[in-house]
Design a protein around this motif. Sequence first.
Motif, PDB file in Angstrom:
ATOM      1  N   ARG A 331       0.836  -1.210   0.000  1.00  0.00           N
ATOM      2  CA  ARG A 331       0.000   0.000   0.000  1.00  0.00           C
ATOM      3  C   ARG A 331       0.872   1.262   0.000  1.00  0.00           C
ATOM      4  NH1 ARG A 331      -1.094   4.450   0.336  1.00  0.00           N
ATOM      5  NH2 ARG A 331      -2.832   5.500   1.375  1.00  0.00           N
ATOM      6  N   HIS A 381      -7.525   6.537   1.476  1.00  0.00           N
ATOM      7  CA  HIS A 381      -8.035   6.125   2.783  1.00  0.00           C
ATOM      8  C   HIS A 381      -9.564   6.117   2.680  1.00  0.00           C
ATOM      9  CE1 HIS A 381      -3.907   7.299   3.738  1.00  0.00           C
ATOM     10  NE2 HIS A 381      -4.171   8.497   3.224  1.00  0.00           N
ATOM     11  N   ASN A 386     -11.361   9.695   1.765  1.00  0.00           N
ATOM     12  CA  ASN A 386     -10.183  10.427   1.254  1.00  0.00           C
ATOM     13  C   ASN A 386      -9.573   9.667   0.074  1.00  0.00           C
ATOM     14  OD1 ASN A 386      -7.003  11.423   2.856  1.00  0.00           O
ATOM     15  ND2 ASN A 386      -7.771  11.842   0.820  1.00  0.00           N
ATOM     16  N   HIS A 388      -6.950   9.658  -3.166  1.00  0.00           N
ATOM     17  CA  HIS A 388      -5.813  10.264  -3.851  1.00  0.00           C
ATOM     18  C   HIS A 388      -6.034  10.018  -5.341  1.00  0.00           C
ATOM     19  CE1 HIS A 388      -4.115  11.305  -0.112  1.00  0.00           C
ATOM     20  NE2 HIS A 388      -3.913  10.072   0.286  1.00  0.00           N
ATOM     21  N   GLU A 428      -5.861  15.975   3.474  1.00  0.00           N
ATOM     22  CA  GLU A 428      -4.852  15.787   4.520  1.00  0.00           C
ATOM     23  C   GLU A 428      -3.503  16.401   4.173  1.00  0.00           C
ATOM     24  OE1 GLU A 428      -4.214  11.550   5.019  1.00  0.00           O
ATOM     25  OE2 GLU A 428      -3.471  11.325   2.974  1.00  0.00           O
ATOM     26  N   HIS A 429      -3.256  16.751   2.928  1.00  0.00           N
ATOM     27  CA  HIS A 429      -1.916  17.246   2.569  1.00  0.00           C
ATOM     28  C   HIS A 429      -1.748  18.738   2.789  1.00  0.00           C
ATOM     29  CE1 HIS A 429      -1.418  13.568  -0.357  1.00  0.00           C
ATOM     30  NE2 HIS A 429      -1.342  13.232   0.907  1.00  0.00           N
TER      31      HIS A 429
HETATM   32 ZN    ZN Z   1      -2.923   9.714   2.083  1.00  0.00          ZN
END
Ligand code: ZN
Length: 472
Positions: A331, A381, A386, A388, A428-429
């Motif tokens: 992962r 996630h 979430n 990406h 989250e970034h």
């Molecule tokens: Zn992430």
Amino acid sequence: MTNSFINEIKNILDQKYVLIEEVDKAPYQTDWRKRFTGKAQAVVLPGASDEVAQIVKLCAANNVSIVPQGGHTGFCGGATPDNIGNQIIMNFKRMNQIREIDVANQTITLEAGCILQAVQEEAANYGFLFPLSLGAEGSCMIGGNLATNAGGTNVLRYGNARDLCLGLEVVTASGDIWDGMKDLRKDNTGYDLRDLFVGSEGTLGIITAAVMKLYPLPISQWTTLVATDNIASTIALLNLFQKRATSLLTGFEMMTQESLDLNEKHFPQMANPLQGNLPYTVLIELSDHESETHVRQLLETILEEAFEAQLISDAVIASNLSQANTFWQMREHITLAQAEEGANLKHDITIPLSFLDSFISETDQLMRERFPGVRIINFGHLGDGNLHYNIAPPLGIDPRFFNETNEKPIRELVYGQVERCKGSISAEHGVGQLKLDGLRAHKGEVAHELMKTLKRALDPQNILNPNKVVSI
Ligand code: ZN
Ligand code: FAD
Ligand code: MLT
């Protein structure tokens, strides 16, 4: 060549902690992804909070702005200076002391430069779990984690960095030290300054220390990889695990076939143990405080239910810790495989789970129509909604594919869909410099003006990481 400002810093820090030569500064001036490069007049390495405070005062007096920096693993260019060459980078690697573990209170007190993995390991030595966990944990630092309100793989059970933080020490833009090092789980004494500084990406204050929550280490963890055919069944599977495993569910990570193919291309040892052309592979982790048998049986029962309900088509349970680690490595390697592959556009978005299916199908379709051949490297996630949502150039196409004609419209397409689904353009970034321009439209005029008001109030001289998050 040195100037009087640099000489004055050297009165605060030993000169070996004031880097001014290009060769010494270079590693601090480019981020992990090598997407952002800037130019600082110096990199300073303070060893204590009062040194940070003195340097901030000096910077304020000389109108020099400061870019706080941890492990420089952030994805939005927040820790990279601009190109003018007048800013200083303040890196926290020397402030790496774990000050205290309070067993009764289940808290850990840390300096901002502690490496995340070192914190996890020290907590484990005392029988505790420090749940923040992300692929960069070997080099990112607690100050950076808090400044970005980092997420990672345990958020669905333990929350993000903000949820784990009880207290902070912060150096303000005027060089005062705010001692907010409370280790209380309840504290309603007016405005929450701690939560304001967390996630502010070094633009409102400089985090020098923190008190963080600890949790008991689980007795047993079981990890499985399962195959699902589509997003709807993946979400139904999540809901099944949430209902049947409740708080034992500690990981629910989704990976597409394309993302795992990329992994295998660059890291053949990271091949998916599940065979076949699988649209989605999901890594699920359960953590238990009762017994190994209890959690193993629970996992098997839920998987049987999932098979019966035709939510999954295949599954493999890690037979031991080492295999579980391999699943997790697979992962985490996707990010590394993307870096090996070269240019790609990252989108770190959250979508309400009820909209996720429609988001992915519509965005994928539009993307393929408008940018034929692009590769969509999705993972994320899923337990937190979430995603990406990353775009790589068509195979064999020059990485300069991402030029003015393509990058902007691709981002606009993705962000337009995010708005349609009432999602977030940064899960989250963070925002950094990457999303500075898009933030006004995303937050709306009122929220954006309030953010600017806060920035002006807390940093009137605009010396703390200017032109990151908001420009004033
Ligand atoms: Zn992430
Ligand atoms: P930096 O990159 O150095 O800085 C980030 C921001 O914080 C900058 O704006 C900087 O100015 C500010 N800052 C740093 N230290 C301080 C301080 N002491 N006081 C005030 N401001 C400060 N992120 C996730 O959320 N989830 C993931 O799963 C995840 N996985 C990743 C995997 C890989 C392989 C990589 C390379 C990155 C990943 N990230 C992830 C992104 C990154 O690791 C996080 O954003 C991390 O929290 C950044 O920490 P850092 O110490 O590297 O901060
Ligand atoms: C992850 O979830 O692995 C990180 O956020 C890194 C990435 O998005 O590549």
